[in-house]
Design a protein around this motif. Structure first.
Motif, PDB file in Angstrom:
ATOM      1  N   LYS A 168       0.831  -1.206   0.000  1.00 22.05           N
ATOM      2  CA  LYS A 168       0.000   0.000   0.000  1.00 22.05           C
ATOM      3  C   LYS A 168       0.868   1.260   0.000  1.00 22.05           C
ATOM      4  CE  LYS A 168      -4.208   1.223   2.257  1.00 22.05           C
ATOM      5  NZ  LYS A 168      -5.015   1.126   3.428  1.00 22.05           N
TER       6      LYS A 168
ATOM      7  N   TYR B 234       2.495   1.639  -3.396  1.00 24.72           N
ATOM      8  CA  TYR B 234       1.489   2.150  -4.332  1.00 24.72           C
ATOM      9  C   TYR B 234       1.333   3.661  -4.145  1.00 24.72           C
ATOM     10  CZ  TYR B 234      -3.137   2.656  -6.520  1.00 24.72           C
ATOM     11  OH  TYR B 234      -4.191   3.045  -7.310  1.00 24.72           O
ATOM     12  N   TRP B 235       1.177   4.071  -2.909  1.00 26.13           N
ATOM     13  CA  TRP B 235       1.008   5.501  -2.580  1.00 26.13           C
ATOM     14  C   TRP B 235       2.241   6.289  -3.048  1.00 26.13           C
ATOM     15  CZ3 TRP B 235       3.748   8.985   0.302  1.00 26.13           C
ATOM     16  CH2 TRP B 235       3.098  10.183   0.630  1.00 26.13           C
TER      17      TRP B 235
ATOM     18  N   GLN C  69       2.127   6.671  -6.807  1.00 28.67           N
ATOM     19  CA  GLN C  69       1.076   7.585  -7.234  1.00 28.67           C
ATOM     20  C   GLN C  69       1.398   9.043  -6.892  1.00 28.67           C
ATOM     21  OE1 GLN C  69      -2.945   6.918  -5.787  1.00 28.67           O
ATOM     22  NE2 GLN C  69      -3.430   6.177  -7.838  1.00 28.67           N
TER      23      GLN C  69
ATOM     24  N   GLY D 203       7.896  -1.270  -8.059  1.00 28.86           N
ATOM     25  CA  GLY D 203       6.732  -2.164  -8.152  1.00 28.86           C
ATOM     26  C   GLY D 203       7.106  -3.606  -7.847  1.00 28.86           C
TER      27      GLY D 203
ATOM     28  N   GLY E 293       7.436  -3.836  -4.260  1.00 31.88           N
ATOM     29  CA  GLY E 293       6.091  -3.676  -3.694  1.00 31.88           C
ATOM     30  C   GLY E 293       5.332  -4.989  -3.728  1.00 31.88           C
TER      31      GLY E 293
ATOM     32  N   GLN F  72      -2.331  -8.625  -5.835  1.00 35.28           N
ATOM     33  CA  GLN F  72      -1.376  -7.562  -5.519  1.00 35.28           C
ATOM     34  C   GLN F  72      -0.742  -7.010  -6.795  1.00 35.28           C
ATOM     35  OE1 GLN F  72      -0.477  -6.199  -2.247  1.00 35.28           O
ATOM     36  NE2 GLN F  72      -2.503  -7.098  -2.092  1.00 35.28           N
TER      37      GLN F  72
ATOM     38  N   TYR G 122      -3.217  -4.708  -8.465  1.00 26.89           N
ATOM     39  CA  TYR G 122      -3.315  -3.474  -7.673  1.00 26.89           C
ATOM     40  C   TYR G 122      -2.122  -2.557  -7.950  1.00 26.89           C
ATOM     41  CZ  TYR G 122      -2.740  -0.789  -3.293  1.00 26.89           C
ATOM     42  OH  TYR G 122      -2.529   0.198  -2.367  1.00 26.89           O
ATOM     43  N   LEU G 123      -0.922  -3.092  -7.856  1.00 27.73           N
ATOM     44  CA  LEU G 123       0.274  -2.248  -8.018  1.00 27.73           C
ATOM     45  C   LEU G 123       0.381  -1.702  -9.438  1.00 27.73           C
ATOM     46  CD1 LEU G 123       2.691  -4.347  -5.846  1.00 27.73           C
ATOM     47  CD2 LEU G 123       2.307  -1.894  -5.551  1.00 27.73           C
ATOM     48  N   LYS G 124      -0.008  -2.510 -10.430  1.00 29.04           N
ATOM     49  CA  LYS G 124       0.110  -2.067 -11.824  1.00 29.04           C
ATOM     50  C   LYS G 124      -0.792  -0.872 -12.117  1.00 29.04           C
ATOM     51  CE  LYS G 124      -0.465  -6.172 -13.791  1.00 29.04           C
ATOM     52  NZ  LYS G 124      -0.641  -7.157 -14.859  1.00 29.04           N
ATOM     53  N   SER G 125      -1.820  -0.690 -11.273  1.00 23.85           N
ATOM     54  CA  SER G 125      -2.761   0.409 -11.536  1.00 23.85           C
ATOM     55  C   SER G 125      -2.290   1.734 -10.928  1.00 23.85           C
ATOM     56  CB  SER G 125      -4.148   0.052 -10.986  1.00 23.85           C
ATOM     57  OG  SER G 125      -4.104   0.043  -9.566  1.00 23.85           O
ATOM     58  N   ALA G 126      -1.116   1.746 -10.286  1.00 28.89           N
ATOM     59  CA  ALA G 126      -0.675   2.978  -9.600  1.00 28.89           C
ATOM     60  C   ALA G 126      -0.455   4.140 -10.565  1.00 28.89           C
ATOM     61  CB  ALA G 126       0.595   2.700  -8.791  1.00 28.89           C
TER      62      ALA G 126
END
Ligand code: MRU
Length: 345
Positions: free
Chosen positions: A34, A37-38, A41, A55, A58, A80, A83-87
């Motif tokens: 998380k 990811y933050w 972003q 990533g 992560g 996971q 999720y990470l790929k969408s950052a």
């Protein structure tokens, strides 16, 4: 001395907080996916290759404490990864690194969950180590394109901070210095987040290169005056035909370069190529928050309530690119043919 935005130790990813440079050198500790990811972003870590490596770590942090059977572990790994790929959507390194790590972990057919975690960490570290080697090869090949005394323009930051050290476009310039070529580097400040002013200028000064900072809108008049001998920038995603996404404003420079007969080079590793798409039309362009444009130097610089458009990247058509500087060499036209050297593993 290399500049690296990462340290991974004791299951913690320490990231140099690039939002605070050049005024403060501070680090952010990530112990779970998380936080990674933050950090991606919010651009604590940025630059396509650096985002890819972050990533990978992560992904490991996202599953390292998972206690379940192998099937459930692999399900969690996939979640996971998604999720990470969408950052951040434009840079393809994040997707390329994560997909490859997932494939290699899945390829461990008979291991326990502990074995799978160990393999995951090993692969994340491998991408970290490999990125520096890729940058050094890019530097070696690219340094042949410039002569001592050249004046070279760059945009955004494609240096050690945007990779795991050394850099792609700036790696070429560092390699020139190592070979005794004296360059003058012109760094676009790169609105809205000033990666050129805050990061590229910081790196170049630290590395002892002669650097002149300019406002983005000064580039045309410098080219008109005959000041610029060549342009080298990085990339966030390169399509099969050579169309290239990079920081917003790169396309402007490529058009200007064409108009003034100046060579325009993209420096990027094979991890930035996306052979699953035919052209730049298929590259998703990230739109970022309006406040990046309406705020400047810590204060409001536009009237409240004004409409804003803030695309973070643009796509330069391949027809405007003189050559790609990669770890496999300088690739020239026809690109679809010369890119085949990158597809071979
Ligand atoms: O938004 P950023 O700072 O992540 O954008 C970075 C760039 O556009 C770089 O030029 C690119 O990622 C190449 S970095 C080697």
């Amino acid at each position: 001395m290399d500049i690296s935005p990462f340290v991974f130790r004791s299951d913690t990813l320490k990231l140099l907080d690039q939002r605070k440079l050049p005024n403060k050198v501070t680090w952010i500790r990530c112990r779970d996916a998380k936080k990674v990811y933050w950090s991606i972003q919010h651009m604590v870590v940025r630059g396509a290759p650096a985002i890819g490596v972050a990533g990978g770590y992560g992904l490991y942090l996202g599953v390292r404490s998972y206690q379940g059977d192998r099937k459930a572990f692999l399900r969690r790994l996939e979640e996971q990864a998604k999720y990470l790929k969408s950052a951040r959507p434009t840079g393809v390194n994040l997707r390329n690194v994560i997909d490859e790590i997932v494939a290699r972990v899945k390829a461990v057919r008979h291991g326990t969950v502990k074995d799978l975690k160990a393999r995951l960490l090993h692969e994340a570290k491998r991408f970290h180590k490999e990125d520096i080697e890729l940058c050094r090869s890019i530097g070696r090949h690219g340094s042949r394109l410039f002569r001592s005394g050249d004046h070279v323009l760059t945009h955004c930051n494609a240096g050690g901070l945007a990779t795991t050290g050394y850099g792609t476009a700036l790696g070429v310039l560092y390699a020139c210095k190592e070979r005794g070529k004296k360059l003058t580097v012109y760094a676009d400040e790169t609105r809205p987040l000033l990666q050129g002013a805050r990061l590229t200028a910081w790196e170049l000064v630290r590395m002892g290169l002669k650097c002149r900072l300019l406002c983005d809108n000064a580039a045309a008049s410098l080219m008109q005056a005959g000041t610029i001998d060549g342009i080298v920038v990085g990339a966030d995603r390169i399509a099969s035909n050579g169309d290239t996404a990079n920081k917003i404003g790169t396309y402007n420079l490529a058009l200007l370069a064409k108009a003034h007969g100046i060579p325009f080079y993209i420096a990027a590793p094979s991890t930035t190529f996306d052979f699953s798409i035919r052209s730049g039309k298929q590259i998703p362009i990230e739109n970022r928050h309006a406040t990046e444009v309406t705020m400047g130097m810590g204060r409001q610089i536009a009237p409240k309530g004004v409409g804003v458009i803030n695309p973070a990247f643009d796509v330069t058509p391949h027809s405007l690119i003189s050559a790609f500087i990669t770890e496999k060499g300088v690739l020239r036209r026809p690109f679809q043919k010369s890119f085949s050297t990158l597809r071979k593993k």
